[in-house]
Design a protein around this motif. Structure first.
Motif, PDB file in Angstrom:
ATOM      1  N   ALA A   3       0.846  -1.084  -0.105  1.00  0.00           N
ATOM      2  CA  ALA A   3       0.156  -0.166   0.098  1.00  0.00           C
ATOM      3  C   ALA A   3       0.946   1.166   0.187  1.00  0.00           C
ATOM      4  O   ALA A   3       1.953   1.283   0.489  1.00  0.00           O
ATOM      5  CB  ALA A   3      -0.729   0.196   1.212  1.00  0.00           C
ATOM      6  N   ASP A   4       0.416   2.233  -0.668  1.00  0.00           N
ATOM      7  CA  ASP A   4       0.900   3.673  -0.649  1.00  0.00           C
ATOM      8  C   ASP A   4       2.650   3.601  -1.186  1.00  0.00           C
ATOM      9  O   ASP A   4       3.567   4.023  -0.473  1.00  0.00           O
ATOM     10  CB  ASP A   4       1.235   4.097   0.705  1.00  0.00           C
ATOM     11  CG  ASP A   4      -0.320   4.451   1.155  1.00  0.00           C
ATOM     12  OD1 ASP A   4      -1.213   5.152   0.190  1.00  0.00           O
ATOM     13  OD2 ASP A   4      -0.654   4.482   2.444  1.00  0.00           O
ATOM     14  N   VAL A   5       2.665   2.770  -2.160  1.00  0.00           N
ATOM     15  CA  VAL A   5       4.020   2.715  -2.807  1.00  0.00           C
ATOM     16  C   VAL A   5       3.945   2.949  -4.321  1.00  0.00           C
ATOM     17  O   VAL A   5       3.029   2.764  -4.861  1.00  0.00           O
ATOM     18  CB  VAL A   5       4.516   1.256  -2.761  1.00  0.00           C
ATOM     19  CG1 VAL A   5       5.706   0.986  -3.385  1.00  0.00           C
ATOM     20  CG2 VAL A   5       4.746   0.785  -1.401  1.00  0.00           C
ATOM     21  N   ALA A   6       5.039   4.053  -4.750  1.00  0.00           N
ATOM     22  CA  ALA A   6       5.222   4.086  -6.107  1.00  0.00           C
ATOM     23  C   ALA A   6       6.438   3.233  -6.569  1.00  0.00           C
ATOM     24  O   ALA A   6       7.381   3.017  -6.038  1.00  0.00           O
ATOM     25  CB  ALA A   6       5.638   5.444  -6.474  1.00  0.00           C
ATOM     26  N   ILE A   7       6.133   2.760  -7.745  1.00  0.00           N
ATOM     27  CA  ILE A   7       7.122   1.504  -8.352  1.00  0.00           C
ATOM     28  C   ILE A   7       7.632   2.008  -9.568  1.00  0.00           C
ATOM     29  O   ILE A   7       6.607   2.229 -10.479  1.00  0.00           O
ATOM     30  CB  ILE A   7       6.698  -0.041  -8.349  1.00  0.00           C
ATOM     31  CG1 ILE A   7       6.066  -0.351  -6.940  1.00  0.00           C
ATOM     32  CG2 ILE A   7       7.577  -0.863  -9.145  1.00  0.00           C
ATOM     33  CD1 ILE A   7       5.385  -1.737  -7.015  1.00  0.00           C
TER      34      ILE A   7
END
Length: 104
Positions: free
Chosen positions: A75-79
């Motif tokens: 959750a709440d991650v930019a990849i």
């Protein structure tokens, strides 16, 4: 060589894992890729950006990253994924390795 940029918004079915700090794993090279994971307020979601020289595999990319997000419960991650012709198996492995670095 022209590069394709794909962007996906994902959400884990049972999101519980949030990153404390950014992580970078891998290197862009022949048949390989790099993965950058960054904490980001996305209201529980995950934003994925893929830069690849290979076109026409949007559905495969979407399935690989959504499967990873669900299994990792992110959750709440930019990849960010910078690809150089990696196979789906290598993509999955690099994503897992990057996630493992967050616990190191």
């Amino acid at each position: 060589m022209a590069l394709n940029t794909l962007e996906f918004d994902c959400k884990a079915e049972a999101a519980t894992v949030r990153l404390a700090a950014p992580v970078h794993y891998g290197v862009v090279g022949s048949g390989d890729l790099e993965v950058i994971l960054e904490p980001c307020d996305l209201e529980g979601g995950v934003k994925v950006k893929v830069t690849t020289p290979v076109g026409g595999f949007d559905a495969v990319w979407r399935k690989v990253v959504q499967t990873f997000v669900n299994r990792a419960k992110l959750a709440d991650v930019a990849i960010d994924i910078n690809d150089n012709n990696a196979s789906p198996a290598v993509v999955s492995m690099r994503l897992q390795q990057a996630l493992a670095e967050t616990a190191a």
